[in-house]
Design an enzyme around this catalytic site. Structure first.
Site, short mmCIF file in Angstrom:
data_model
loop_
_atom_site.label_atom_id
_atom_site.label_comp_id
_atom_site.label_asym_id
_atom_site.label_seq_id
_atom_site.Cartn_x
_atom_site.Cartn_y
_atom_site.Cartn_z
N LYS A 155 0.88 -1.17 0.00
CA LYS A 155 0.00 0.00 0.00
C LYS A 155 0.92 1.23 0.00
O LYS A 155 1.21 1.82 1.04
CB LYS A 155 -0.92 -0.05 1.23
N ALA A 156 1.42 1.52 -1.19
CA ALA A 156 2.43 2.57 -1.35
C ALA A 156 1.77 3.86 -1.82
O ALA A 156 0.90 3.85 -2.69
CB ALA A 156 3.47 2.12 -2.37
#
Ligand code: PMP
Length: 299
Positions: A155-156
């Site tokens: 989850k960048a």
């Protein structure tokens, strides 16, 4: 929307500080290049009036995995930061809240790795909005990032430029939300939620690989097992989705939210008569169920 006031408290690298007075570094590699990872977590007021963070351990473990996938140093203990998160909620008098931890990088204008990371945990009020209104969804002209170019299961922060573009495009065209395909043209996910469809008493969702493996998606699969609803993880096209009886998005913020139509094609089933609606109701019960989150080391 005001996310914080003068007296709002955040947790920043081990200390509780006022959001309005907290400092960040304008030379942070995260700000310039989108090189950060984050989580979206919810807490709920439970049936007995307590405050419970839903699947806190799963979210903080995913945060650790996201950081590791991006080669970001990550030294925080999950149980300790869950406790710190409860303290953030309590100091801000929050029960039904959205919690946003972010792991970000120090000042660094190069592409070199860092010796340390920073962690902030902020929270703001967010009520239950399950099923208020069925969504009109369109196929986005943007595809999800190619997993060969990104750590797509992390989850960048940088991935969310893609989400913003897709969601803005859908809203500019008068839809509620976008649905994105993967680089091969199969259905992938929404800008901030996973997707399921229902057909002839069975549920379908894309497999992991080209999507964010959602914690709500996993919860929906658990609920299907509890309710004896068959669910299959497999690739499908937007054409197949248009033939569905019903469809929904699921995610921490979105919860379980049904669709009215997809690319202007209305779903034939009445939402309240679907298995998807049953799942939505069980999800709501689960997130507001009494009993504290079990910490990973508890017992
Ligand atoms: N896909 C994307 C792209 C998301 O941003 C989210 C929200 N985190 C999800 C799926 C759903 O994940 P979760 O259920 O863990 O919130």
């Amino acid at each position: 929307m005001a996310y914080y006031q003068d007296n709002t408290i955040i947790w920043l690298n081990g200390a509780f500080v006022k959001a309005a007075e907290a400092k960040t570094d304008y030379y942070s590699q995260s700000l310039h290049y989108g090189y950060a990872v984050f989580e979206g977590i919810r807490s709920y007021q439970t049936a007995d009036g307590d405050t419970k963070i839903f699947k806190a351990t799963e979210h903080y473990e995913r945060l650790r995995n996201s950081a590791t996938a991006l080669n970001m140093p990550y030294g925080w203990d999950t149980d300790e930061i869950i406790e710190a998160t409860y303290e953030v909620l309590s100091r801000n008098n929050l029960q039904n809240a959205y919690i946003r931890p972010v792991v970000y990088a120090p000042a660094n204008m190069s592409f070199n790795p860092n010796k340390e990371s920073y962690l902030l945990i902020a929270a703001w009020e967010m009520g239950l909005f399950l099923g208020e209104k069925l969504l009109r969804v369109m196929t986005s002209s943007f595809q999800r990032p190619n997993p060969k170019g990104f750590r797509i299961e992390a989850k960048a922060s940088g991935h969310y430029v893609n989400s913003i573009l897709a969601s803005q495009e859908a809203k500019a065209k008068g839809f509620d939300e976008a649905l994105l395909t993967d680089m091969n043209g199969y259905v992938a996910e929404g800008p901030g939620a996973n997707v399921f469809f229902e057909k002839n008493g069975k549920l379908y969702t894309p497999p992991t690989g080209n999507i964010l493996p959602g914690i709500t998606r996993a919860t929906v699969i658990e609920i299907c097992a509890e309710l004896n609803i068959p669910v299959e993880e497999r690739l499908f096209t937007t054409d197949e989705l248009k033939q569905a009886d019903a469809a929904f998005f699921c995610g921490t913020a979105a919860e379980v939210i049904g669709w009215e139509s997809f690319d202007e094609v209305k779903f034939p089933a009445t939402w309240n008569d679907t298995l998807s609606r049953k799942i939505q109701l069980v999800y709501k019960e689960k997130v507001t169920a009494a009993g504290k989150e079990e910490l990973s080391k508890a017992g």
